[in-house]
Design a protein around this motif. Structure first.
Motif: not given
Lengths: 481, 481
Positions: A140-142, A345-347, B112-121, B315-318
């Motif tokens: 969630i933090g990311l 949004s906020t961190a 809809g959101r510009g969210m990257p994949d953050i669940d990656t090793p 978009k690259t990290l989180a």
């Protein structure tokens, strides 16, 4: 914390000493007489005297009792004028910019910045919470936060708001990137470019710079170092100018340290209602008030949604986290829009950690400790000032927070003073930053959040340099005369 | 230009597929076999297959090799008109606001959101760095940062900037609270309320909302889904209107996915020079381009400091870290002021963690993996679209990033579609958000960063509902006729 009887008693005695009720060298009542007079136990009375002794306001002589120390007499601040100036465009960016460019991890003794003490054991659980938030399984933090901020943090802030008389619902709160963004959002939610905002004077330079950058105008209202903004001057100003909002720090004011009484807060709100203006209330130092219970916010007295309450954890926990909030009242929709276009949004990460820190009960003990420390430090700072600053210098009497406002002789240039201090790795906040038009050049703000030998030395050097500069000035004036 | 061997090989294979030499569903030679047959290196053969994959002529299946796609024929996007509209005030806040209020930790499938994949090793070392930053002995993570941002992070960003042809000095960079703040700072640094900003159209809704909130006007320039903003239309617009800045996402455009060629980037810069306007370049998806080396930024071609380069790690990290940056060129002083009044400074903690992540060499492998994943996911998404979306629907051909732009029949209402999807816990980004005046109601943007059974199902439902709605529309039209 001011719940203790001995602290309240010590406060009472301190005020009497400062007010001249007991004069220098005079003998104070015996511990027994004091206890009887105030209906407290012997140990409470003894404790109160110990505290005053720690603050070097009194001293004990064996087998004789307690005596008032020979504090140097200092002039009081002059009463404020009754008239506001015209609304003006704000300048002074250069000085503010310079102050914001000092890296914290240098040798500099920065007495100029609004930095709390972060190196305290009661903040350790926050570091652990930050560490845990990073390792959370759900990541969630990311992730993007919602525009309003994390529900678990808004819930905790709503809970804490009871202390200043509010019963905020979590949905009334919007999390921001520090109080800086809260104030910036508030101004843009209420005003358009060209609009006039009335401000206390001296005033927080961050708010003044926002007025500047958004093309608004500041109307500086004369402010008393003891009682706060002059309501008479404000009323005249509201009659004369189409003011859209009043921006004010009414509790533990920055930089003056006063707290507006509840009666005056109500009177201010009534004025705002009569002239239909919004109030942007900066409460960032409010939880650091030495009064118990802490003074109410103006927001808590407002049932119309006219007050936009702005605050943060920057002065109570740590400014580097950049977590603040706004309770924008009836301006909520515009405030959300302004929040969105500023930062999206906020961190998330720091929000989770702070919510956990409060939920697990670490916030209140931390605040108790910090209030005690800052209060103690104030007296330590005043000792240095008494010993090393010219007696002509006026000194504010903060009722909370960790800032002192110093007014020197009219000829002193605090920008030049700062220049000279630079060579010794010391910095102050020059007074010009706290005015829209560069007033208060002969004033400065000092931070006493941390007090150790190095800071004591830095403070001493500030006083000595002021003395040197004032003497040189006097010599020159004589020669010129 | 087909000078490269891999391009010549790809051309050859393309012709064979078109000619029916390899038929739909058929397995192609292995990379090794292809290389041997044509006397080229393994990497040339691999490159050739990648190109055909991008063109959706073939697709890879893990551990099985490459297969010829059974692609449905889809109509191409119409060429853009040559004329810009008038400068307008931006609306559509309601739709944007709604999209920003969905909590990430719900059951919603948010396409809809510009969210990257953050669940990656490959992101795990970042979590460890965050955890370490919290425990740092010097407590730097809790302290105020300077206005510019932490030097260790600016140094790493300067290093990475070489990849897009820039040689930024760390002092040219200002860290911001996400790219959102960078764009907001850029606009306020260059423009005053009332000023006109030319934008690509469709355009990132966050930038449009900033134009709205700061009282500026948007001039929407017709944009080709393949080649980007029409330079002819832009030139006419610059002749006709007093434009102050051009806001554009020229590399892996959001939402259209195209990359402006270097030639066109140079031509755009020449236009900006001729009419003396600033360029606000949003490069937030630039590092996700599938081209190697990645395409240059316009900023890298600019020797006048005219381009304000805005980017972030969202978009690259989180995105939850809210760390972005701006290289504001000649507008640096105004940009610093605007940064100050918006948020004071940026959260320290996440800056330290990201700097460590990059310095220790984790960024490049992470980016390689993510580019590969997004490229692969694009084909998986197109498979679902081929199977379940009406054939009349136009689909963009992204050259990087993880966004698809879908254009349905003119009668389709993507706001109504989103309403219906809500009941199934699915969300898309309706096209109206990407226009100042609510154009593109029949379009939508889809995110394919994560591809799993649930997302595939959600995507399928989007297509099926579009089909249903278009059929219902057609029936109504028949009845009315």
């Amino acid at each position: 914390m001011s719940t203790h009887r001995y602290e309240r008693l010590a406060d009472h005695l301190r005020e009497r000493i400062r007010a001249g009720y007991y004069s220098a060298g005079e003998r104070l009542p015996s511990v027994r007489a004091l206890a009887e007079a105030h209906g407290v136990s012997l140990s409470t009375a003894q404790h109160a005297y110990h505290q005053l002794e720690d603050a070097r306001l009194i001293r004990s002589r064996p087998r004789s009792g307690y005596f008032v120390c020979a504090l140097r007499e200092r002039p009081a601040f002059p009463p404020p004028s009754k008239m506001a100036q015209r609304p003006v465009a704000v300048s002074q960016w250069e000085q503010v910019r310079e102050g914001t460019c000092v890296l914290p991890d240098t040798h500099m003794h920065n007495l100029g910045r609004g930095m709390p003490d972060i190196d305290t054991p009661t903040i350790k659980p926050l570091l652990r919470a930050l560490s845990r938030a990073g390792r959370r399984h759900d990541l969630i933090g990311l992730n993007y936060d919602t525009l309003h901020g994390r529900p678990e943090l808004r819930e905790q802030i709503a809970r804490l708001s009871v202390a200043h008389g509010c019963r905020l619902h979590p949905d009334e709160i919007v999390i921001t990137t520090g109080c800086h963004e809260a104030i910036s959002v508030a101004m843009r939610a209420v005003c358009e470019p060209g609009d006039i905002i009335a401000v206390d004077s001296p005033s927080f330079y961050g708010a003044l710079q926002s007025i500047n950058a958004y093309g608004m105008k500041a109307l500086e209202i004369p402010t008393c170092a003891r009682d706060g903004i002059s309501l008479e001057a404000l009323e005249l100003a509201l009659e004369q100018w189409p003011v859209r909002a009043i921006q004010i720090t009414p509790t533990c004011n920055n930089p003056l340290g006063y707290t507006f009484s509840e009666k005056r807060k109500r009177a201010l709100l009534a004025l705002a209602r009569r002239f239909d203006v919004a109030i942007i209330e900066d409460d960032v130092y409010g939880d650091l008030s030495w009064a118990f219970p802490r003074p109410p916010t103006i927001r808590s007295l407002d049932d119309e949604g006219r007050v936009l309450l702005c605050s943060s954890f920057s002065k109570t926990l740590a400014p580097g986290l950049r977590i603040g909030w706004i309770a924008p009242g009836r301006y909520r929709e515009r405030a959300l829009h302004m929040k969105y276009v500023g930062t999206g949004s906020t961190a998330t990460h720091a929000q989770l950690a702070i919510a956990e820190f409060i939920r697990e009960g670490y916030f209140d003990p931390h605040m108790r400790r910090m209030r005690q420390q800052y209060r103690h430090n104030l007296h330590a700072a005043l000792d240095v000032i008494d010993a090393h600053f010219p007696t002509s210098v006026r000194v504010s009497q903060p009722e909370g927070g960790y800032m002192l406002w110093i007014e020197c002789g009219a000829a002193l240039d605090s920008l030049a003073l700062n220049e000279r201090l630079m060579a010794e790795d010391i910095r102050i906040a020059p007074g010009v930053m706290f005015s829209a038009t560069g007033k208060y050049r002969h004033c400065l703000r000092l931070n006493y959040a941390v007090m150790n030998d190095a800071i004591r030395y830095a403070l001493k050097r500030v006083g000595e340099l002021i003395g040197e500069m004032e003497k040189a000035e006097a010599r020159e004036a004589m020669t010129a005369g």
